[in-house]
Design an enzyme around this catalytic site. Structure first.
Site, PDB file in Angstrom:
ATOM      1  N   HIS A 394     -48.065 -61.579  47.831  1.00 57.04           N
ATOM      2  CA  HIS A 394     -48.244 -60.488  46.864  1.00 57.04           C
ATOM      3  C   HIS A 394     -48.549 -59.152  47.542  1.00 57.04           C
ATOM      4  CE1 HIS A 394     -47.901 -63.128  43.502  1.00 57.04           C
ATOM      5  NE2 HIS A 394     -48.997 -63.804  43.765  1.00 57.04           N
ATOM      6  N   ASP A 428     -43.342 -70.253  45.256  1.00 61.31           N
ATOM      7  CA  ASP A 428     -44.637 -70.196  44.596  1.00 61.31           C
ATOM      8  C   ASP A 428     -44.419 -70.007  43.085  1.00 61.31           C
ATOM      9  OD1 ASP A 428     -47.719 -69.483  45.552  1.00 61.31           O
ATOM     10  OD2 ASP A 428     -47.193 -68.538  43.648  1.00 61.31           O
ATOM     11  N   HIS A 430     -45.785 -67.899  41.284  1.00 62.45           N
ATOM     12  CA  HIS A 430     -45.836 -66.463  41.002  1.00 62.45           C
ATOM     13  C   HIS A 430     -44.805 -65.716  41.843  1.00 62.45           C
ATOM     14  CE1 HIS A 430     -49.858 -68.265  40.382  1.00 62.45           C
ATOM     15  NE2 HIS A 430     -49.819 -67.566  39.260  1.00 62.45           N
ATOM     16  N   ASP A 517     -48.506 -74.309  43.704  1.00 61.38           N
ATOM     17  CA  ASP A 517     -49.021 -74.111  42.351  1.00 61.38           C
ATOM     18  C   ASP A 517     -48.011 -74.402  41.237  1.00 61.38           C
ATOM     19  OD1 ASP A 517     -47.643 -71.929  43.274  1.00 61.38           O
ATOM     20  OD2 ASP A 517     -49.213 -70.457  42.866  1.00 61.38           O
TER      21      ASP A 517
END
Length: 579
Positions: A394, A428, A430, A517
């Site tokens: 991120h 991931d 996200h 995740d």
């Protein structure tokens, strides 16, 4: 100090330079070798099955890419044997164990391929076959070297018969059973000998000679000459590791210094321990200590002002003290707040990623781990794993957020891009907004991300399908935003689409931002992937056949975290042919 790396072809400049040095060593150490052997090294490496032999070159290098020695090995996949064509070190070397280290690596490679054995030719140590005293001395030294490892000439054959009567000093055929009982069957031995003579010496050995030599093998199983230079009771050296068939594991051992104890902060040190506990149940990994790298690698993908702020701000904080951004001065980017804590929002994208005394150091060390793992790919390993926290995907060029401070995967991808095209695949839950931002204008690094749609998943503002890159990077960014409910088969279909685009890009290296995740029960996601799904994903990625760097990103459900990681890597190793 030196390292050994594998060269599969000479398409990269770094490998062409190494091959040029290999040619020089070969010419100096084997002046009697056919000139074609020297000239055709590149061709043999590029041609996947030259004369039905697949070649690999191992080089021992100093840190300045000075080649100290090499081993050229051929593999016959149909007969399942390896043949050591050449092993040599630089003339200036009088010790240091380079030759022994190279031969050990050759044996590891052969063991990984599950061959019937490793074969080579050695000139004879019998005065009746080789009358020159100086050459005889060299031959004895070479045979003594290989005998230390359990490799000895095959006895009671006519292999050492010269092709022409006027020739002398014809070689023995030496067999290394690779620490197994030397019970090579007669049928297999004849297949191996025929393959060596026809595929390597087809232009020199007439069919009648080949038939004579092959038929001279009559013992079943073959007999090896009794040990002549080492005591018979000395066991051959045992392989300590899987060599280049292992997956280097580089762990951020300093990750625990970054421990945010606030309630609900799921990016906890326990994540690393949970993964390590399960990985220790496998024999896939080879620990590799993290090296220190210059900050220049970080500054190649991150803005210097952002880097300097992060370092300075973290250095000012007391132990146990955290600063959370709460003011975001986006209206006047030219005049950031003077107060350092308030300025945090100038460099951050959310309100839940804190700065503390150790955030900078832990993130810097995570980058070191990713670069160390990337470097092992340049050494010939097929896969490597940087097990790090804090995560990084991120972190954009100028900002941090999402528990991420420096983008370790992006730094490593940029590092590898100096040696060829790179694809970064983010799996991931996200969106990898940081990696997308860093490479959005570049065409030499392809970025793909499979993630929850930004309408409901962090970071909410990026990851849309229409974001495809700009300028030179147009078409080099690919997003696959998925719905809230995704199971294993649905995720596999998305992965197949991403892989199709990656294949079209034709990268030299693959960097996987591994998020665990997407797992069922993860507190930060809504998908339901199980251990078998992670294994299937790893298998699919391994089958790409690319040197693959895996960098750990998210994954916060401790109960299944390690099991899912173990299954992913078992699939990756199987797909890549490491097991």
């Amino acid at each position: 100090m030196f390292r050994i790396r594998r060269i599969n072809d000479d398409l990269r400049s770094i490998d062409r330079e190494a091959v040029a040095q290999v040619r020089s060593i070969l010419a100096g150490q084997f002046p009697e070798a056919p000139p074609a052997d020297n000239e055709k090294i590149s061709q043999r490496l590029r041609d996947a099955l030259t004369n039905r032999l697949r070649y690999v070159l191992l080089v021992a290098e100093e840190h300045r890419r000075k080649v100290l020695g090499f081993a050229l090995v051929a593999y016959a996949p149909d007969v399942k044997f390896c043949y050591l064509d050449y092993l040599a070190t630089s003339r200036r070397l009088t010790g240091g164990g380079v030759g022994g280290a190279l031969y050990q690596q050759v044996r590891r490679e052969a063991t990984r391929l599950e061959v019937v054995g490793l074969f080579m030719e050695c000139l004879p140590d019998d005065p009746a076959l080789c009358p020159d005293p100086e050459v005889l001395k060299q031959n004895r030294s070479r045979l003594k070297f290989y005998e230390r490892f359990g490799a000895r000439p095959i006895a009671n054959t006519a292999y050492e018969t010269p092709v022409s009567p006027e020739d002398d000093c014809a070689p023995y055929l030496v067999y290394d059973p690779l620490d197994r009982p030397p019970d090579l069957s007669l049928a297999t031995a004849r297949k191996v000998v025929r393959a060596i003579l026809e595929r390597k010496y087809g232009q020199l050995c007439p069919p009648s000679y080949v038939k004579m030599v092959v038929n001279s093998f009559t013992d079943d199983p073959v007999r090896l000459r009794p040990p002549r230079y080492t005591p018979a009771q000395v066991a051959p050296l045992q392989l300590k590791s899987r060599g280049l068939g292992a997956i280097p594991l580089v762990v951020n051992r300093e990750h625990a210094i970054h421990h945010v104890r606030e309630r609900g902060y799921v990016e906890a040190p326990a994540r690393i321990g949970a993964i390590l506990k399960e990985l220790e149940r496998t024999s896939l990994f080879e620990p590799a200590p993290a090296r220190r790298f210059s900050r220049d690698h970080i500054l190649a993908v991150h803005d210097p002002r952002f880097f300097n702020y992060l370092k300075k701000m973290c250095g000012q904080l007391k132990a146990g003290e955290s600063v959370y951004p709460y003011v975001f001065p986006i209206r006047n980017a030219a005049r950031p707040p003077k107060e350092m804590p308030i300025r945090a929002g100038y460099y951050c994208i959310d309100t839940f990623t804190p700065l503390n005394r150790n955030a900078y150091h832990a993130a810097r060390r995570a980058v070191d781990c990713a670069l160390t793992a990337a470097d092992t790919l340049l050494s010939g390993y097929r896969a490597a794993y940087a097990l790090v926290r804090p995560p990084g995907h991120h972190a954009e060029r100028k900002v941090f957020g999402g528990f991420c401070y420096f983008n370790s995967a992006a730094v490593a991808a940029h590092y590898l891009s100096a040696h060829g095209k790179v694809a970064v695949l983010d799996i991931d839950y996200h969106h990898g907004n940081g990696t997308q931002d860093i490479f959005y204008l570049r065409g030499d690094v392809f970025t793909a991300s499979i993630h929850g749609h930004p309408s409901f998943a962090y970071p909410y503002f990026s990851g849309f399908a229409e974001e495809t890159g700009e300028g030179p990077g147009l078409g080099a960014n690919y997003n696959l935003p998925l719905p809230e409910q995704v199971d294993g088969p649905a995720h596999a279909r998305a992965l197949a689409k991403a892989i199709s685009r990656i294949k079209r890009f034709a990268p030299d290296y693959l960097v996987v931002a591994l998020g665990l995740d997407p797992a069922k029960g993860d507190p930060t996601g809504s998908w339901s992937l199980k251990a078998a799904d992670f294994q299937a994903n790893g298998l699919t990625l391994g089958r790409l056949g690319l040197p693959t760097l895996v960098v750990q990103e998210g994954g916060y459900y401790i109960r299944s975290l390690g099991v899912n990681a173990r299954n992913f890597f078992s699939g990756l190793a199987k797909g890549a042919g490491l097991i």
